[in-house]
Design a protein around this motif. Structure first.
Motif, PDB file in Angstrom:
ATOM      1  N   VAL A  75      13.959   1.990  -9.999  1.00 44.10           N
ATOM      2  CA  VAL A  75      12.779   2.658 -10.554  1.00 44.10           C
ATOM      3  C   VAL A  75      12.880   2.836 -12.063  1.00 44.10           C
ATOM      4  O   VAL A  75      11.949   2.515 -12.810  1.00 44.10           O
ATOM      5  CB  VAL A  75      12.559   4.026  -9.867  1.00 44.10           C
ATOM      6  CG1 VAL A  75      11.353   4.746 -10.462  1.00 44.10           C
ATOM      7  CG2 VAL A  75      12.369   3.848  -8.362  1.00 44.10           C
ATOM      8  N   ASN A  76      14.021   3.338 -12.537  1.00 43.95           N
ATOM      9  CA  ASN A  76      14.163   3.622 -13.971  1.00 43.95           C
ATOM     10  C   ASN A  76      14.680   2.444 -14.787  1.00 43.95           C
ATOM     11  O   ASN A  76      14.740   2.510 -16.011  1.00 43.95           O
ATOM     12  CB  ASN A  76      15.075   4.830 -14.178  1.00 43.95           C
ATOM     13  CG  ASN A  76      14.396   6.130 -13.771  1.00 43.95           C
ATOM     14  OD1 ASN A  76      13.243   6.137 -13.359  1.00 43.95           O
ATOM     15  ND2 ASN A  76      15.104   7.237 -13.895  1.00 43.95           N
ATOM     16  N   GLY A  77      15.087   1.384 -14.100  1.00 45.79           N
ATOM     17  CA  GLY A  77      15.491   0.170 -14.809  1.00 45.79           C
ATOM     18  C   GLY A  77      16.877   0.204 -15.419  1.00 45.79           C
ATOM     19  O   GLY A  77      17.190  -0.576 -16.309  1.00 45.79           O
ATOM     20  N   ILE A  93      -3.048   1.271  -1.895  1.00 49.04           N
ATOM     21  CA  ILE A  93      -1.663   1.734  -1.753  1.00 49.04           C
ATOM     22  C   ILE A  93      -0.727   0.718  -1.120  1.00 49.04           C
ATOM     23  O   ILE A  93       0.499   0.881  -1.207  1.00 49.04           O
ATOM     24  CB  ILE A  93      -1.602   3.049  -0.952  1.00 49.04           C
ATOM     25  CG1 ILE A  93      -2.025   2.829   0.520  1.00 49.04           C
ATOM     26  CG2 ILE A  93      -2.451   4.122  -1.600  1.00 49.04           C
ATOM     27  CD1 ILE A  93      -1.841   4.065   1.392  1.00 49.04           C
ATOM     28  N   LEU A  94      -1.252  -0.326  -0.474  1.00 47.61           N
ATOM     29  CA  LEU A  94      -0.349  -1.331   0.091  1.00 47.61           C
ATOM     30  C   LEU A  94       0.368  -2.073  -1.039  1.00 47.61           C
ATOM     31  O   LEU A  94      -0.225  -2.341  -2.087  1.00 47.61           O
ATOM     32  CB  LEU A  94      -1.120  -2.315   0.969  1.00 47.61           C
ATOM     33  CG  LEU A  94      -1.428  -1.823   2.386  1.00 47.61           C
ATOM     34  CD1 LEU A  94      -2.492  -2.692   3.043  1.00 47.61           C
ATOM     35  CD2 LEU A  94      -0.158  -1.805   3.244  1.00 47.61           C
ATOM     36  N   PRO A  95       1.640  -2.396  -0.850  1.00 44.67           N
ATOM     37  CA  PRO A  95       2.399  -3.090  -1.901  1.00 44.67           C
ATOM     38  C   PRO A  95       1.721  -4.376  -2.357  1.00 44.67           C
ATOM     39  O   PRO A  95       1.033  -5.050  -1.578  1.00 44.67           O
ATOM     40  CB  PRO A  95       3.744  -3.386  -1.212  1.00 44.67           C
ATOM     41  CG  PRO A  95       3.868  -2.323  -0.169  1.00 44.67           C
ATOM     42  CD  PRO A  95       2.470  -2.083   0.328  1.00 44.67           C
ATOM     43  N   GLU A  96       1.926  -4.717  -3.618  1.00 43.18           N
ATOM     44  CA  GLU A  96       1.265  -5.874  -4.219  1.00 43.18           C
ATOM     45  C   GLU A  96       1.684  -7.200  -3.591  1.00 43.18           C
ATOM     46  O   GLU A  96       1.006  -8.215  -3.781  1.00 43.18           O
ATOM     47  CB  GLU A  96       1.548  -5.898  -5.722  1.00 43.18           C
ATOM     48  CG  GLU A  96       0.936  -4.724  -6.472  1.00 43.18           C
ATOM     49  CD  GLU A  96       1.248  -4.769  -7.954  1.00 43.18           C
ATOM     50  OE1 GLU A  96       2.000  -5.692  -8.373  1.00 43.18           O
ATOM     51  OE2 GLU A  96       0.758  -3.898  -8.694  1.00 43.18           O
ATOM     52  N   SER A 116       3.474   8.386  -5.900  1.00 43.35           N
ATOM     53  CA  SER A 116       3.528   7.639  -4.641  1.00 43.35           C
ATOM     54  C   SER A 116       4.968   7.405  -4.194  1.00 43.35           C
ATOM     55  O   SER A 116       5.204   6.751  -3.180  1.00 43.35           O
ATOM     56  CB  SER A 116       2.799   6.303  -4.761  1.00 43.35           C
ATOM     57  OG  SER A 116       3.494   5.415  -5.620  1.00 43.35           O
ATOM     58  N   LEU A 117       5.936   7.938  -4.952  1.00 48.17           N
ATOM     59  CA  LEU A 117       7.339   7.842  -4.567  1.00 48.17           C
ATOM     60  C   LEU A 117       7.687   9.102  -3.790  1.00 48.17           C
ATOM     61  O   LEU A 117       7.705  10.203  -4.344  1.00 48.17           O
ATOM     62  CB  LEU A 117       8.230   7.709  -5.807  1.00 48.17           C
ATOM     63  CG  LEU A 117       9.700   7.342  -5.560  1.00 48.17           C
ATOM     64  CD1 LEU A 117      10.275   6.628  -6.771  1.00 48.17           C
ATOM     65  CD2 LEU A 117      10.555   8.566  -5.222  1.00 48.17           C
ATOM     66  N   ARG A 139       4.952   0.305  -4.667  1.00 50.19           N
ATOM     67  CA  ARG A 139       5.721  -0.890  -5.029  1.00 50.19           C
ATOM     68  C   ARG A 139       6.443  -1.505  -3.833  1.00 50.19           C
ATOM     69  O   ARG A 139       6.995  -2.600  -3.948  1.00 50.19           O
ATOM     70  CB  ARG A 139       6.743  -0.555  -6.119  1.00 50.19           C
ATOM     71  CG  ARG A 139       6.122  -0.064  -7.418  1.00 50.19           C
ATOM     72  CD  ARG A 139       5.326  -1.155  -8.097  1.00 50.19           C
ATOM     73  NE  ARG A 139       4.686  -0.679  -9.317  1.00 50.19           N
ATOM     74  CZ  ARG A 139       5.252  -0.723 -10.507  1.00 50.19           C
ATOM     75  NH1 ARG A 139       6.479  -1.212 -10.642  1.00 50.19           N
ATOM     76  NH2 ARG A 139       4.612  -0.289 -11.577  1.00 50.19           N
ATOM     77  N   GLY A 140       6.466  -0.788  -2.716  1.00 50.54           N
ATOM     78  CA  GLY A 140       7.124  -1.321  -1.524  1.00 50.54           C
ATOM     79  C   GLY A 140       8.626  -1.393  -1.615  1.00 50.54           C
ATOM     80  O   GLY A 140       9.247  -2.280  -1.028  1.00 50.54           O
ATOM     81  N   ILE A 141       9.245  -0.472  -2.381  1.00 49.69           N
ATOM     82  CA  ILE A 141      10.697  -0.453  -2.492  1.00 49.69           C
ATOM     83  C   ILE A 141      11.216   0.931  -2.150  1.00 49.69           C
ATOM     84  O   ILE A 141      10.470   1.915  -2.194  1.00 49.69           O
ATOM     85  CB  ILE A 141      11.179  -0.845  -3.908  1.00 49.69           C
ATOM     86  CG1 ILE A 141      10.620   0.125  -4.962  1.00 49.69           C
ATOM     87  CG2 ILE A 141      10.799  -2.275  -4.225  1.00 49.69           C
ATOM     88  CD1 ILE A 141      11.114  -0.155  -6.357  1.00 49.69           C
TER      89      ILE A 141
END
Length: 316
Positions: free
Chosen positions: A71-73, A279-282, A44-45, A57-59
């Motif tokens: 994403v990878n922290g 699919i909408l961000p949490e 989804s990215l 994730r909406g980012i």
């Protein structure tokens, strides 16, 4: 945290994500279609036009640095060291940024001297006259000449018309004006609300607002938005994208926290609503409230007013 000079961070930030993945993590890159890519780990990215967005994730961001951190922290230090370290060993071949085509100018049909046909048509569908008058006064609706179609306008946040949907008053004709931008669809914003109600069509939106008015509620208390056409999800839910009109509206109204899906109560509408819930961000509270009677909210309104008998609606 070790000190990193700003100019070093700026140097690392120059590398876009597509260039980074093509050069240093090619196995992670998956061609989605056209100029769009996604990652193997997060389908989804999406990466397109020099930007990336992780829809689930909406980012999002532009640079590989943003990706490694969000994403990878990675820490800032780790991300900078990874990018510049890789570049020192293997200088990157930068992926060319696709040139975006300039948007077409919206070509609106001429307006009729009066809106009698449009008003009569909408009232025949049960729409409250006060709502029709409001839409005409605020530049959201007019009647075209010479064919007397109803023209529903989508305005941007500055009040400029960017989209136009045409609806025949004496036929099943439906169409869009040339140059319509699907990011902007027919909507009625609220002045102070965190809730958005989403509809498939402008007529369904106005039908719901008419019923709210009939029940004694302020029909302008919440945001109302219609989609620019039927939303068709991908076969694989995670590959689906948020509709352009909804994505733009949420961007223009960051105060929104609750989305009520008032789509058609048929297979396509239920599938669309279920997909959007996924699919909408949490950060959004997503509620499904499909048409309670008939196929859509206009059917519900007409059945309430006795314009269309229930068995005729259910047989459609």
């Amino acid at each position: 945290m070790p000190y990193i000079p700003p100019e070093v961070v700026a140097q690392a930030r120059q590398m876009d994500l597509l260039t980074y993945l093509k050069n240093y993590e090619p196995d992670e890159l998956v061609h989605f279609g056209g100029n769009t890519y996604c990652t193997r780990t997060h389908d989804s990215l999406k990466i397109s036009n020099g930007k990336w967005c992780w829809f689930s994730r909406g980012i999002g961001g532009k640079s590989a640095l943003d990706y490694l951190i969000k994403v990878n922290g990675y820490s800032l230090t780790q991300a900078v060291e990874r990018i510049l370290g890789q570049a020192a060993v293997q200088p990157p071949v930068f992926a060319p940024t696709p040139k975006e085509k300039p948007p077409k100018a919206l070509c609106l049909p001429p307006a009729s001297r009066c809106a009698t046909h449009a008003v009569n048509y909408l009232m025949g569908r049960g729409i409250d006259p006060d709502l029709i008058d409001f839409c005409i006064r605020t530049g959201r609706l007019y009647e075209s000449a010479p064919y007397h179609n109803v023209v529903f306008l989508g305005l941007d946040k500055y009040g400029k018309a960017r989209y136009a949907n045409l609806r025949g008053v004496s036929s099943s004709f439906k169409g869009e004006a040339s140059g319509s931008d699907k990011r902007f669809s027919f909507a009625i914003p609220a002045e102070d609300s965190q809730t958005l109600h989403l509809f498939e069509s402008a007529i369904d939106l106005l039908s719901y607002a008419s019923m709210e008015k009939q029940d004694g509620f302020d029909w302008q208390r919440d945001h109302l938005l219609s989609l620019a056409g039927v939303y068709a999800p991908k076969k694989e839910v995670q590959e689906s994208s948020i509709p352009l009109a909804l994505k733009q509206y949420l961007s223009d109204h960051p105060e929104i926290t609750t989305i009520v899906l008032r789509l058609d109560n048929d297979y396509a509408g239920r599938l669309a609503a279920t997909t959007l819930q996924t699919i909408l961000p949490e950060k959004y509270r997503v509620i499904m409230e499909l048409a309670p009677q008939g196929k859509d909210y206009n059917d519900t309104l007409k059945m309430r007013l006795g314009i269309c008998r229930q068995k005729e609606v259910l047989a459609r």
